[in-house]
Design a protein around this motif. Structure first.
Motif: not given
Length: 231
Positions: A61-82
């Motif tokens: 994420f980056s904001c041209d207005h205030c300069g705030y930025s952030d980088t993140a990561s997310m596990a993009g998987q569905k809930i598993q059976e076990e």
């Protein structure tokens, strides 16, 4: 459930993120609200593959207005059976640098300390073993700061912090156990695709409480007939 973490923290120091600029044709851009100035900025999303694991979503994420930025990561998987539990014996620097993926419903345990961060109380996302221990230490220290000096239990927490420092300095071997009811946690196998002698992985059936934690709802017992169907 997705797990998320910021790359600005120490625990992600050794995790490598791909090119997620607008010049990458695989990047998706969406307009989103800036948490700093509450004006619109840009979020960029990219799906990447972790070797011997699954796909994860990297966002910037980056904001041209205030300069705030952030980088993140997310596990993009569905809930598993076990659910799945990883138990790692940590003895050297390579172990501390292993990649770890945790959902936001996972629990962390260190048996030698009788320490546990309960299910659903933290969000580590994609990090390292060192990152998990550092985050646990930071959370304990923040708890101590927020309490009254001399309050009951503070001495034991301070002892936990001292022991975690010893583990980070590799003064003592220890086990790191990550228990994830969603089935989406991952601890890097340094011998993949062969068996890693320091790493034990087991799967298990979730309890009703774990199902609820993962967002599943089971019908009340009286609503299930003898054939197992909901009446």
């Amino acid at each position: 459930m997705a797990a998320e973490t910021s790359t600005t923290s120490r625990q992600n120091a050794s995790v490598s993120f791909p090119n997620i600029s607008g010049d990458n044709p695989e990047v998706t851009e969406i307009e989103s609200l800036c948490v700093a100035c509450e004006r619109n900025g840009t979020t960029r999303l990219l799906m990447v593959k972790i070797p011997f694991y699954k796909e994860v979503i990297v966002s910037s994420f980056s904001c041209d207005h205030c300069g705030y930025s952030d980088t993140a990561s997310m596990a993009g998987q569905k809930i598993q059976e076990e659910g799945v539990e990883h138990s790692l014996l940590v003895t050297d620097e390579k172990d501390l640098n292993r990649t770890v993926v945790m959902s936001d419903v996972a629990a962390v345990r260190i048996p030698e300390l009788e320490f546990e961060a309960p299910y659903g109380r933290q969000s580590f996302g994609i990090t390292t073993v060192e990152g998990v221990i550092t985050r646990a230490k930071d959370l304990l220290q923040k708890y101590v700061v927020a309490r009254t000096p001399g309050e009951e239990g503070m001495d034991k927490i301070n002892q936990f912090v001292e022991q975690l420092d010893l583990y980070l300095a590799l003064k003592k071997p220890f086990h790191l156990v990550i228990d994830d009811p969603s089935g989406n946690c991952f601890v890097e196998n340094l011998h993949a695709p062969s068996v890693d002698p320091a790493l034990t992985v087991r799967t298990y059936q979730r309890t009703p409480d774990m199902d609820a934690l993962c967002g599943f709802e089971r019908p009340p017992a009286e609503e299930v007939n003898e054939s197992g169907e909901v009446s």
